[in-house]
Motif scaffolding. Sequence first.
Motif, PDB file in Angstrom:
ATOM      1  N   LYS A  72     -39.032  20.151 -51.388  1.00 56.86           N
ATOM      2  CA  LYS A  72     -38.062  21.070 -51.987  1.00 56.86           C
ATOM      3  C   LYS A  72     -38.758  22.184 -52.758  1.00 56.86           C
ATOM      4  N   ASP A  73     -39.896  21.859 -53.357  1.00 60.37           N
ATOM      5  CA  ASP A  73     -40.677  22.853 -54.098  1.00 60.37           C
ATOM      6  C   ASP A  73     -42.111  22.344 -54.187  1.00 60.37           C
ATOM      7  N   THR A  74     -43.041  23.072 -53.592  1.00 58.05           N
ATOM      8  CA  THR A  74     -44.442  22.627 -53.557  1.00 58.05           C
ATOM      9  C   THR A  74     -45.052  22.530 -54.958  1.00 58.05           C
ATOM     10  N   THR A  75     -44.422  23.136 -55.945  1.00 58.07           N
ATOM     11  CA  THR A  75     -44.913  23.019 -57.325  1.00 58.07           C
ATOM     12  C   THR A  75     -44.997  21.557 -57.747  1.00 58.07           C
ATOM     13  N   ALA A  76     -44.195  20.714 -57.132  1.00 58.76           N
ATOM     14  CA  ALA A  76     -44.168  19.294 -57.486  1.00 58.76           C
ATOM     15  C   ALA A  76     -45.546  18.650 -57.410  1.00 58.76           C
ATOM     16  N   VAL A  77     -46.376  19.070 -56.451  1.00 58.71           N
ATOM     17  CA  VAL A  77     -47.683  18.425 -56.325  1.00 58.71           C
ATOM     18  C   VAL A  77     -48.677  18.916 -57.364  1.00 58.71           C
ATOM     19  N   GLY A  97     -48.750  21.581 -70.943  1.00 60.63           N
ATOM     20  CA  GLY A  97     -48.256  21.095 -69.663  1.00 60.63           C
ATOM     21  C   GLY A  97     -46.857  20.511 -69.732  1.00 60.63           C
ATOM     22  N   ILE A  98     -46.579  19.746 -70.773  1.00 65.28           N
ATOM     23  CA  ILE A  98     -45.278  19.077 -70.857  1.00 65.28           C
ATOM     24  C   ILE A  98     -44.151  20.092 -71.005  1.00 65.28           C
ATOM     25  N   ASP A  99     -44.425  21.203 -71.675  1.00 61.77           N
ATOM     26  CA  ASP A  99     -43.393  22.224 -71.879  1.00 61.77           C
ATOM     27  C   ASP A  99     -43.031  22.926 -70.577  1.00 61.77           C
ATOM     28  N   ILE A 100     -44.044  23.346 -69.828  1.00 61.40           N
ATOM     29  CA  ILE A 100     -43.767  24.038 -68.568  1.00 61.40           C
ATOM     30  C   ILE A 100     -43.187  23.062 -67.551  1.00 61.40           C
ATOM     31  N   TRP A 101     -43.561  21.781 -67.628  1.00 57.52           N
ATOM     32  CA  TRP A 101     -42.996  20.732 -66.768  1.00 57.52           C
ATOM     33  C   TRP A 101     -41.491  20.626 -67.002  1.00 57.52           C
ATOM     34  N   ARG A 102     -41.095  20.553 -68.272  1.00 58.59           N
ATOM     35  CA  ARG A 102     -39.678  20.439 -68.617  1.00 58.59           C
ATOM     36  C   ARG A 102     -38.902  21.677 -68.142  1.00 58.59           C
ATOM     37  N   GLN A 103     -39.487  22.849 -68.344  1.00 61.05           N
ATOM     38  CA  GLN A 103     -38.832  24.091 -67.927  1.00 61.05           C
ATOM     39  C   GLN A 103     -38.605  24.108 -66.424  1.00 61.05           C
ATOM     40  N   TRP A 104     -39.623  23.725 -65.678  1.00 62.70           N
ATOM     41  CA  TRP A 104     -39.541  23.721 -64.215  1.00 62.70           C
ATOM     42  C   TRP A 104     -38.454  22.770 -63.725  1.00 62.70           C
ATOM     43  N   ARG A 105     -38.422  21.580 -64.274  1.00 61.16           N
ATOM     44  CA  ARG A 105     -37.420  20.604 -63.834  1.00 61.16           C
ATOM     45  C   ARG A 105     -35.993  21.086 -64.126  1.00 61.16           C
ATOM     46  N   ARG A 106     -35.796  21.651 -65.294  1.00 63.01           N
ATOM     47  CA  ARG A 106     -34.462  22.144 -65.659  1.00 63.01           C
ATOM     48  C   ARG A 106     -34.031  23.276 -64.735  1.00 63.01           C
ATOM     49  N   GLU A 107     -34.930  24.229 -64.526  1.00 56.67           N
ATOM     50  CA  GLU A 107     -34.573  25.412 -63.744  1.00 56.67           C
ATOM     51  C   GLU A 107     -34.402  25.109 -62.270  1.00 56.67           C
ATOM     52  N   ALA A 153     -27.649   7.218 -60.764  1.00 53.89           N
ATOM     53  CA  ALA A 153     -28.437   6.606 -61.831  1.00 53.89           C
ATOM     54  C   ALA A 153     -28.614   7.638 -62.934  1.00 53.89           C
ATOM     55  N   GLN A 154     -28.747   7.166 -64.162  1.00 55.75           N
ATOM     56  CA  GLN A 154     -28.965   8.091 -65.283  1.00 55.75           C
ATOM     57  C   GLN A 154     -30.430   8.467 -65.428  1.00 55.75           C
ATOM     58  N   VAL A 155     -31.324   7.609 -64.909  1.00 53.04           N
ATOM     59  CA  VAL A 155     -32.759   7.843 -65.062  1.00 53.04           C
ATOM     60  C   VAL A 155     -33.467   7.285 -63.831  1.00 53.04           C
ATOM     61  N   GLY A 156     -34.622   7.841 -63.518  1.00 50.21           N
ATOM     62  CA  GLY A 156     -35.400   7.356 -62.383  1.00 50.21           C
ATOM     63  C   GLY A 156     -36.881   7.440 -62.683  1.00 50.21           C
ATOM     64  N   HIS A 157     -37.663   6.628 -61.994  1.00 49.05           N
ATOM     65  CA  HIS A 157     -39.126   6.680 -62.123  1.00 49.05           C
ATOM     66  C   HIS A 157     -39.733   6.893 -60.745  1.00 49.05           C
ATOM     67  N   HIS A 158     -40.634   7.892 -60.644  1.00 50.59           N
ATOM     68  CA  HIS A 158     -41.241   8.207 -59.350  1.00 50.59           C
ATOM     69  C   HIS A 158     -42.494   9.041 -59.552  1.00 50.59           C
ATOM     70  N   TRP A 159     -43.097   9.437 -58.448  1.00 52.20           N
ATOM     71  CA  TRP A 159     -44.196  10.400 -58.453  1.00 52.20           C
ATOM     72  C   TRP A 159     -43.591  11.773 -58.176  1.00 52.20           C
ATOM     73  N   PRO A 160     -43.799  12.764 -59.042  1.00 45.22           N
ATOM     74  CA  PRO A 160     -43.144  14.059 -58.858  1.00 45.22           C
ATOM     75  C   PRO A 160     -43.467  14.725 -57.529  1.00 45.22           C
ATOM     76  N   GLY A 161     -44.636  14.404 -56.965  1.00 45.96           N
ATOM     77  CA  GLY A 161     -45.018  15.004 -55.695  1.00 45.96           C
ATOM     78  C   GLY A 161     -44.080  14.687 -54.543  1.00 45.96           C
ATOM     79  N   TYR A 162     -43.238  13.656 -54.696  1.00 41.47           N
ATOM     80  CA  TYR A 162     -42.278  13.347 -53.640  1.00 41.47           C
ATOM     81  C   TYR A 162     -41.263  14.467 -53.446  1.00 41.47           C
ATOM     82  N   ASP A 163     -41.153  15.362 -54.417  1.00 43.10           N
ATOM     83  CA  ASP A 163     -40.218  16.480 -54.302  1.00 43.10           C
ATOM     84  C   ASP A 163     -40.870  17.736 -53.724  1.00 43.10           C
ATOM     85  N   TRP A 164     -42.059  17.588 -53.182  1.00 43.84           N
ATOM     86  CA  TRP A 164     -42.785  18.775 -52.732  1.00 43.84           C
ATOM     87  C   TRP A 164     -42.099  19.464 -51.554  1.00 43.84           C
TER      88      TRP A 164
END
Length: 353
Positions: A104-109, A132-142, A91-102
């Motif tokens: 893989k990385d506890t930062t998600a919660v 918040g949005i800036d550090i969120w974007r950085q974290w997801r990319r990295e 899929a090109q895009v998804g919608h979810h709760w970021p905490g589901y990735d915890w």
Amino acid sequence: MKLDTLNHSRRIPLVAAAALLLAAGSAAADAEHNWKMTSAWSGGPLHEIAAKGFARHVERLTDGRIRVEVFPAGTLGESFKVTETVRNGIAQVGHHWPGYDWGKDTTAVVFGGFAGSMDSERMLHWIYEGGGIDIWRQWRREKFGVVGLPCGMRTAEAFLHSRKAVRTLDDLKGLKLRTAGAWQEISKNLGAAPVSLPGGEVFTSLERGAIDATEWGTLYENMTPGFHKIAKYVVIPGIHQPSAPFECIIGSRAWDALSARDRELVELAAKMTTVDFWMKVGHEDARALEFYQNAGNEIIELDEDVQKQAKVMADEWAATQAAKNDWFGRVWAQQSEYEALWKNAARYRNIKR
């Protein structure tokens, strides 16, 4: 009014319906970017208002240059693996709760909210005004190689829909409850027996007694799955989840293919979705307790010591995570600093009546 009721109440002649289908097909063909969206939800407000709402906003704002087709949970990928489904190009895009990735990385919660988090108003201000949005974007990319955009916000959830009365710390001992994210570990430290279940399995597990209780969403959102029909007790407030930001995950290839202007419009669509969902949930929550009382449920407010202990343990858990996870530490420190900025807010904002 439900969508199916609306459709039946406004019958469209066959010829007109065919014309609409042809027009929709033409619009899809004319779109510069046709995206598939994988949703973590099989239905309910998160799917209908947040996931589909984002898709509508994107198409309208871009004048149809980007078309998003939304698929319910399980169609393109698993509920808990939206990020993986997008990263793999299914899929090109998804919608979810970021905490589901915890896992893989506890930062998600920290982004998705947990027992130590700010309330939804403070969280929204941190995201859009406090960096918040800036550090969120950085974290997801990295960490994940995708683009992450805040895309929805809950107010505090209901703590539990339970077959057993829960008021005190003793009542939590051995309680089999469905939960997700950091509360799995924190509630275990409080003596509970947490389990993780996809949304589609929660009702039947509660109905059969495989679990004693569940947390899911806010009072309003929990009307749709109908937990109140099989669990007598509605326990408040949601100490495990004072707020819950949601997220739109966009694949890097899909994102990079957009013009700078369309990227801005997609970001705006996500922000509009966040505000839309927050306002809708807040409005509907205001009358939800009356709904449950009329349905014969008993409303229980957790003892104050339980509420305070949950916050203490959440902060201890966060300190432990921050010590061993640099990203967690960075985000948690930024949120904590921002929360401190608001420490006197009650003095100048709250008027006693």
